[in-house]
Design a protein around this motif. Structure first.
Motif, mmCIF file in Angstrom:
data_model
loop_
_atom_site.group_PDB
_atom_site.id
_atom_site.type_symbol
_atom_site.label_atom_id
_atom_site.label_comp_id
_atom_site.label_asym_id
_atom_site.label_seq_id
_atom_site.Cartn_x
_atom_site.Cartn_y
_atom_site.Cartn_z
ATOM 1 N N PHE A 34 0.818 -1.212 0.000
ATOM 2 C CA PHE A 34 0.000 0.000 0.000
ATOM 3 C C PHE A 34 0.855 1.267 0.000
ATOM 4 N N HIS A 35 2.079 1.160 0.492
ATOM 5 C CA HIS A 35 2.956 2.332 0.558
ATOM 6 C C HIS A 35 3.177 2.949 -0.831
ATOM 7 N N ASP A 36 3.140 2.123 -1.857
ATOM 8 C CA ASP A 36 3.305 2.628 -3.228
ATOM 9 C C ASP A 36 2.176 3.584 -3.632
ATOM 10 N N PHE A 37 1.099 3.608 -2.859
ATOM 11 C CA PHE A 37 -0.069 4.442 -3.186
ATOM 12 C C PHE A 37 -0.227 5.608 -2.212
ATOM 13 N N GLU A 38 0.849 5.913 -1.485
ATOM 14 C CA GLU A 38 0.867 7.070 -0.592
ATOM 15 C C GLU A 38 1.708 8.166 -1.238
ATOM 16 N N SER A 131 -18.643 -9.704 -3.530
ATOM 17 C CA SER A 131 -17.262 -10.089 -3.261
ATOM 18 C C SER A 131 -16.603 -10.756 -4.462
ATOM 19 N N THR A 132 -15.291 -10.588 -4.510
ATOM 20 C CA THR A 132 -14.451 -11.250 -5.489
ATOM 21 C C THR A 132 -13.243 -11.784 -4.742
ATOM 22 N N THR A 133 -12.906 -13.051 -4.996
ATOM 23 C CA THR A 133 -11.777 -13.685 -4.319
ATOM 24 C C THR A 133 -10.642 -13.916 -5.305
ATOM 25 N N TYR A 134 -9.420 -13.585 -4.839
ATOM 26 C CA TYR A 134 -8.214 -13.731 -5.641
ATOM 27 C C TYR A 134 -7.271 -14.714 -4.958
ATOM 28 N N ASP A 135 -6.741 -15.661 -5.728
ATOM 29 C CA ASP A 135 -5.705 -16.548 -5.207
ATOM 30 C C ASP A 135 -4.428 -16.464 -6.036
ATOM 31 N N ARG A 136 -4.433 -15.609 -7.039
ATOM 32 C CA ARG A 136 -3.261 -15.353 -7.889
ATOM 33 C C ARG A 136 -3.530 -14.070 -8.674
ATOM 34 N N GLY A 137 -2.500 -13.611 -9.342
ATOM 35 C CA GLY A 137 -2.670 -12.419 -10.166
ATOM 36 C C GLY A 137 -2.692 -11.141 -9.345
ATOM 37 N N THR A 138 -3.416 -10.162 -9.846
ATOM 38 C CA THR A 138 -3.455 -8.837 -9.243
ATOM 39 C C THR A 138 -4.832 -8.537 -8.675
ATOM 40 N N VAL A 139 -4.844 -8.128 -7.414
ATOM 41 C CA VAL A 139 -6.071 -7.612 -6.805
ATOM 42 C C VAL A 139 -6.157 -6.152 -7.216
ATOM 43 N N THR A 140 -7.249 -5.787 -7.870
ATOM 44 C CA THR A 140 -7.491 -4.389 -8.201
ATOM 45 C C THR A 140 -8.696 -3.944 -7.395
ATOM 46 N N ASP A 141 -8.445 -3.046 -6.445
ATOM 47 C CA ASP A 141 -9.541 -2.573 -5.611
ATOM 48 C C ASP A 141 -10.468 -1.691 -6.436
ATOM 49 N N PRO A 142 -11.785 -1.995 -6.461
ATOM 50 C CA PRO A 142 -12.707 -1.233 -7.302
ATOM 51 C C PRO A 142 -12.963 0.195 -6.824
ATOM 52 N N VAL A 143 -12.626 0.496 -5.587
ATOM 53 C CA VAL A 143 -12.881 1.824 -5.034
ATOM 54 C C VAL A 143 -11.659 2.729 -5.199
ATOM 55 N N THR A 144 -10.504 2.232 -4.795
ATOM 56 C CA THR A 144 -9.287 3.049 -4.789
ATOM 57 C C THR A 144 -8.414 2.843 -6.023
ATOM 58 N N GLU A 145 -8.693 1.791 -6.781
ATOM 59 C CA GLU A 145 -7.897 1.372 -7.928
ATOM 60 C C GLU A 145 -6.484 0.948 -7.542
ATOM 61 N N GLU A 147 -3.637 -1.571 -6.833
ATOM 62 C CA GLU A 147 -3.345 -2.895 -7.376
ATOM 63 C C GLU A 147 -2.251 -3.549 -6.536
ATOM 64 N N VAL A 148 -2.514 -4.791 -6.130
ATOM 65 C CA VAL A 148 -1.586 -5.537 -5.292
ATOM 66 C C VAL A 148 -1.430 -6.933 -5.883
ATOM 67 N N ASP A 149 -0.187 -7.366 -6.046
ATOM 68 C CA ASP A 149 0.087 -8.698 -6.561
ATOM 69 C C ASP A 149 -0.067 -9.733 -5.451
ATOM 70 N N VAL A 150 -0.957 -10.692 -5.651
ATOM 71 C CA VAL A 150 -1.225 -11.716 -4.629
ATOM 72 C C VAL A 150 0.056 -12.485 -4.296
ATOM 73 N N GLY A 151 0.839 -12.806 -5.315
ATOM 74 C CA GLY A 151 2.090 -13.533 -5.092
ATOM 75 C C GLY A 151 3.056 -12.788 -4.198
#
Length: 157
Positions: A34-38, A131-145, A147-151
């Protein structure tokens, strides 16, 4: 018959289970991500929220860029964050966490992430408990946009 273990001082004070090793590691990994988005956001760890008559302490809370005055602290935030993160501890039930997320959303939090270490999943809840569940790839938050890599979140240090 199994007897219930008494709550620790930590659990009594915070009204939540004591964090585990995995919980602590994932909280750190997400703070780094999240620090990358501050800015434009500010991330807080273990910030107590006073939402209506409910006092809740998510593992992470994300606000639009916050103003900080080091001469005046705040014990409880009454403004809901845009996003919260709950990281499951071994003693927490998923239903308890989903119930907490429901309260957060009902009180104005727009996006809530549920991180489940044993499953290596991140579930993003939004308005109406969609809800949307991620177990790989990129989580893209629909509110803040954000993006976090699950890996990267579940990477071994």
């Amino acid at each position: 018959m199994q007897t219930e273990k008494p709550l620790s001082d930590y659990e009594q004070e915070r009204g939540k289970p004591m964090p585990s090793k995995l919980h602590s590691l994932l909280q750190k990994q997400l703070i780094i991500a999240f620090h990358d988005f501050e800015p434009p956001y500010t991330v807080f760890s273990e910030l107590t929220l006073q939402l209506g008559d409910r006092e809740l302490t998510p593992d992470l809370s994300l606000y639009e860029k916050a103003t900080v005055d080091f001469t005046q602290d705040e014990l409880r935030m009454t403004e809901p964050p845009l996003l919260t993160v709950e990281i499951a501890s071994p003693t927490q039930s998923v239903q308890d966490l989903v119930d907490k997320i429901r309260v957060l959303i009902e009180h104005g939090v727009q996006s809530c992430w549920l991180v489940q270490p044993p499953l290596r999943t991140i579930t993003v809840f939004t308005e109406g408990m969609e809800s949307t569940t991620y177990d790989r790839g990129t989580v893209t938050d629909p509110v803040t946009e954000i993006e976090v890599d699950v890996g990267e979140v579940f990477a071994t240090p």
